[in-house]
Write a protein that holds these residues in place. Structure first.
Motif, PDB file in Angstrom:
ATOM      1  N   LYS A 267       0.845  -1.184   0.000  1.00 58.05           N
ATOM      2  CA  LYS A 267       0.000   0.000   0.000  1.00 58.05           C
ATOM      3  C   LYS A 267       0.882   1.236   0.000  1.00 58.05           C
ATOM      4  N   THR A 268       0.552   2.186  -0.856  1.00 60.83           N
ATOM      5  CA  THR A 268       1.188   3.501  -0.797  1.00 60.83           C
ATOM      6  C   THR A 268       0.127   4.493  -0.337  1.00 60.83           C
ATOM      7  N   LEU A 269       0.395   5.169   0.774  1.00 58.77           N
ATOM      8  CA  LEU A 269      -0.562   6.116   1.347  1.00 58.77           C
ATOM      9  C   LEU A 269      -0.001   7.524   1.250  1.00 58.77           C
ATOM     10  N   LEU A 270      -0.797   8.447   0.751  1.00 62.95           N
ATOM     11  CA  LEU A 270      -0.421   9.852   0.662  1.00 62.95           C
ATOM     12  C   LEU A 270      -1.357  10.654   1.560  1.00 62.95           C
ATOM     13  N   TYR A 271      -0.791  11.353   2.521  1.00 64.03           N
ATOM     14  CA  TYR A 271      -1.580  12.120   3.482  1.00 64.03           C
ATOM     15  C   TYR A 271      -1.599  13.591   3.056  1.00 64.03           C
ATOM     16  N   ILE A 272      -2.816  14.186   3.064  1.00 64.07           N
ATOM     17  CA  ILE A 272      -3.001  15.534   2.535  1.00 64.07           C
ATOM     18  C   ILE A 272      -3.470  16.480   3.637  1.00 64.07           C
ATOM     19  N   LYS A 273      -2.894  17.662   3.630  1.00 65.12           N
ATOM     20  CA  LYS A 273      -3.327  18.700   4.562  1.00 65.12           C
ATOM     21  C   LYS A 273      -3.103  20.048   3.893  1.00 65.12           C
ATOM     22  N   ASN A 274      -4.080  20.911   3.971  1.00 59.32           N
ATOM     23  CA  ASN A 274      -3.973  22.252   3.380  1.00 59.32           C
ATOM     24  C   ASN A 274      -3.582  22.213   1.908  1.00 59.32           C
ATOM     25  N   GLY A 275      -4.136  21.236   1.200  1.00 55.83           N
ATOM     26  CA  GLY A 275      -3.920  21.175  -0.251  1.00 55.83           C
ATOM     27  C   GLY A 275      -2.565  20.641  -0.685  1.00 55.83           C
ATOM     28  N   LYS A 276      -1.780  20.058   0.262  1.00 50.90           N
ATOM     29  CA  LYS A 276      -0.474  19.503  -0.084  1.00 50.90           C
ATOM     30  C   LYS A 276      -0.285  18.148   0.579  1.00 50.90           C
ATOM     31  N   VAL A 277       0.541  17.317  -0.065  1.00 50.34           N
ATOM     32  CA  VAL A 277       0.934  16.043   0.546  1.00 50.34           C
ATOM     33  C   VAL A 277       1.998  16.332   1.598  1.00 50.34           C
ATOM     34  N   TYR A 278       1.796  15.847   2.816  1.00 49.37           N
ATOM     35  CA  TYR A 278       2.787  16.100   3.873  1.00 49.37           C
ATOM     36  C   TYR A 278       3.481  14.818   4.344  1.00 49.37           C
ATOM     37  N   LYS A 279       2.930  13.654   3.981  1.00 53.05           N
ATOM     38  CA  LYS A 279       3.584  12.403   4.361  1.00 53.05           C
ATOM     39  C   LYS A 279       3.233  11.324   3.355  1.00 53.05           C
ATOM     40  N   ILE A 280       4.212  10.449   3.079  1.00 51.52           N
ATOM     41  CA  ILE A 280       3.998   9.294   2.213  1.00 51.52           C
ATOM     42  C   ILE A 280       4.413   8.054   2.988  1.00 51.52           C
ATOM     43  N   GLU A 281       3.569   7.032   2.968  1.00 53.83           N
ATOM     44  CA  GLU A 281       3.911   5.764   3.613  1.00 53.83           C
ATOM     45  C   GLU A 281       3.850   4.646   2.590  1.00 53.83           C
ATOM     46  N   VAL A 282       4.782   3.715   2.708  1.00 51.91           N
ATOM     47  CA  VAL A 282       4.695   2.457   1.970  1.00 51.91           C
ATOM     48  C   VAL A 282       4.569   1.360   3.017  1.00 51.91           C
ATOM     49  N   ILE A 283       3.499   0.579   2.931  1.00 55.70           N
ATOM     50  CA  ILE A 283       3.262  -0.477   3.906  1.00 55.70           C
ATOM     51  C   ILE A 283       3.284  -1.825   3.192  1.00 55.70           C
ATOM     52  N   GLN A 284       4.051  -2.751   3.737  1.00 51.64           N
ATOM     53  CA  GLN A 284       4.165  -4.092   3.180  1.00 51.64           C
ATOM     54  C   GLN A 284       3.588  -5.076   4.178  1.00 51.64           C
ATOM     55  N   THR A 285       2.639  -5.918   3.720  1.00 56.95           N
ATOM     56  CA  THR A 285       1.996  -6.869   4.626  1.00 56.95           C
ATOM     57  C   THR A 285       2.204  -8.312   4.191  1.00 56.95           C
ATOM     58  N   LYS A 286       2.963  -8.508   3.134  1.00 59.37           N
ATOM     59  CA  LYS A 286       3.250  -9.871   2.690  1.00 59.37           C
ATOM     60  C   LYS A 286       4.142 -10.591   3.691  1.00 59.37           C
ATOM     61  N   GLU A 287       4.163 -11.889   3.592  1.00 57.45           N
ATOM     62  CA  GLU A 287       5.122 -12.667   4.377  1.00 57.45           C
ATOM     63  C   GLU A 287       6.532 -12.287   3.931  1.00 57.45           C
ATOM     64  N   LYS A 288       7.432 -12.197   4.882  1.00 57.64           N
ATOM     65  CA  LYS A 288       8.792 -11.745   4.575  1.00 57.64           C
ATOM     66  C   LYS A 288       9.582 -12.864   3.889  1.00 57.64           C
ATOM     67  N   THR A 289      10.030 -12.588   2.692  1.00 58.17           N
ATOM     68  CA  THR A 289      10.867 -13.533   1.938  1.00 58.17           C
ATOM     69  C   THR A 289      11.945 -12.736   1.211  1.00 58.17           C
ATOM     70  N   ASP A 290      12.870 -13.450   0.595  1.00 59.54           N
ATOM     71  CA  ASP A 290      13.896 -12.776  -0.211  1.00 59.54           C
ATOM     72  C   ASP A 290      13.254 -11.926  -1.290  1.00 59.54           C
ATOM     73  N   GLU A 291      12.252 -12.498  -1.957  1.00 57.46           N
ATOM     74  CA  GLU A 291      11.594 -11.793  -3.058  1.00 57.46           C
ATOM     75  C   GLU A 291      10.889 -10.533  -2.557  1.00 57.46           C
ATOM     76  N   VAL A 292      10.214 -10.641  -1.423  1.00 56.13           N
ATOM     77  CA  VAL A 292       9.505  -9.497  -0.857  1.00 56.13           C
ATOM     78  C   VAL A 292      10.492  -8.423  -0.411  1.00 56.13           C
ATOM     79  N   PHE A 293      11.626  -8.850   0.118  1.00 58.89           N
ATOM     80  CA  PHE A 293      12.675  -7.908   0.514  1.00 58.89           C
ATOM     81  C   PHE A 293      13.087  -7.050  -0.676  1.00 58.89           C
ATOM     82  N   SER A 294      13.260  -7.679  -1.825  1.00 54.30           N
ATOM     83  CA  SER A 294      13.644  -6.959  -3.045  1.00 54.30           C
ATOM     84  C   SER A 294      12.503  -6.059  -3.518  1.00 54.30           C
ATOM     85  N   GLU A 295      11.279  -6.564  -3.476  1.00 51.19           N
ATOM     86  CA  GLU A 295      10.122  -5.780  -3.913  1.00 51.19           C
ATOM     87  C   GLU A 295       9.930  -4.547  -3.028  1.00 51.19           C
ATOM     88  N   PHE A 296      10.153  -4.733  -1.735  1.00 51.93           N
ATOM     89  CA  PHE A 296       9.964  -3.634  -0.799  1.00 51.93           C
ATOM     90  C   PHE A 296      10.934  -2.490  -1.114  1.00 51.93           C
TER      91      PHE A 296
END
Length: 364
Positions: A267-296
């Motif tokens: 998930k990529t989350l963009l938080y908005i306040k006063n008409g601007k993005v003030y924070k971006i989050e990337v959340i990973q919920t998959k099981e941790k594997t080598d492949e997921v490590f690279s994707e993250f």
């Protein structure tokens, strides 16, 4: 007998005065950080006095003096700084009575966006506000010092000045190339990836063309995405980082305070306040594997490109490995939080044992 005693008294005073004169001319404060039976480690705060700060020779003498005051250790490590511990100028070490080694810690100042240079340090030791740089080809070293003050920074025979903007943020290092003690050429190294034309504009500014407007001279921190530009910038960032998939489409943007984009378990989350993005989050919920490590890591790179508008080559931009995060650390169910700097922003990488979150926040 009284005369002899008086002479000895005068002699002792003379010796005492001699010792006082041998003391270093610069004030400093030494803070012990760690000591063991063989190691002494400290942070040494340097004070600006009479328009100057200690140079490399002075710092080496301070190192020797502190070592003399703290005898009987085998290894010595000292970090010399101004303003705060992050503003490291030089790191000196002596291991088992070998020669003192001097590390140019000032070179890393360029990458730390938390550092704010106090304007009182302008033209002291090699720190210069951008608007005060006005050089000419063939001007002499004395004329440089008159304009910019003396610098304690030098590399490969070049004089180096650390340039900060009106917010006190370091925007780059200015290298002055000399020939017969005259300016032959200048180079500018930025903490950001700059196109060649922007580099040339900055150098032209430093060579006297004050009509040039350069955005690096303004506040360089922050996510500069207006809410109305999210779709366009988001999709451009996807193209730049090579992602294939649906474009982001935002409905009811005027009422949104969070935009969520799902892709392949991230998930990529963009938080908005006063008409601007003030924070971006990337959340990973998959099981941790080598492949997921690279994707993250790829997701983090995308978030960086989106936030900073940089064009990065994914072959050399490996966020987690640059941080020293191995797959072993990634896979373990441990809690940790780490901060690091890149581009304009503070990045937080959080592993809370269940999910991994990458945050980009304004640090204005």
């Amino acid at each position: 007998m009284k005369k002899i005693l008086f002479c000895l008294f005068v002699f002792m005073i003379f010796i005492g005065c001699g010792k006082e004169k041998e003391n270093l001319s610069f004030k400093y404060k030494n803070y012990l950080e760690q000591e063991t039976s063989i190691k002494y480690q400290s942070n040494v705060e340097l004070k600006a006095e009479n328009g100057s700060i200690p140079n490399v020779v002075d710092i080496k003498n301070i190192f020797k003096e502190i070592k003399k005051e703290n005898k009987n250790y085998k290894n010595y490590f000292m970090n010399f700084y101004i303003i705060n511990k992050n503003t490291s100028l030089f790191k000196l070490s002596e291991i088992d009575k070998e020669d003192i080694k001097i590390n140019n810690a000032w070179e890393t100042l360029l990458w730390d966006k938390d550092i704010i240079i106090d304007e009182n340090y302008n033209k002291i030791g090699g720190f210069v506000k951008y608007s005060d740089v006005n050089l000419k080809i063939n001007e002499t070293i004395d004329e440089i010092y008159l304009t910019l003050g003396k610098t304690i920074f030098e590399k490969d025979g070049k004089l180096v000045y650390i340039i900060f903007n009106k917010k006190g943020q370091i925007i780059g290092n200015l290298y002055i190339i000399l020939n017969d003690n005259k300016v032959k050429d200048i180079e500018f190294i930025s903490s950001n990836i700059l196109p060649e034309n922007r580099k040339q504009e900055i150098m032209s500014y430093f060579l006297g063309d004050k009509n040039i407007k350069v955005k690096e001279f303004d506040n360089i921190n922050g996510i500069n995405i207006r809410a109305k530009d999210i779709e366009r910038k988001f999709n451009i960032a996807k193209q730049r980082t090579g992602y294939i998939g649906s474009k982001i489409v935002i409905e009811n943007l005027e009422n949104a305070d969070t935009i969520i984009y799902n892709q392949n378990g991230f998930k990529t989350l963009l938080y908005i306040k006063n008409g601007k993005v003030y924070k971006i989050e990337v959340i990973q919920t998959k099981e941790k594997t080598d492949e997921v490590f690279s994707e993250f890591q790829e997701q983090l790179m995308f978030a960086h490109v989106l936030a900073t508008d940089d064009i990065l080559n994914r072959e050399f931009y490996n966020i987690l490995e640059n941080l020293g995060f191995s797959y072993d650390k990634f896979i373990k169910n441990e809690k940790y939080k780490q901060k690091f700097e890149s581009g304009y922003l503070r990045y937080n990488f959080i592993n809370n044992g269940e999910i991994n979150i990458f945050q980009i926040e304004n640090i204005n």
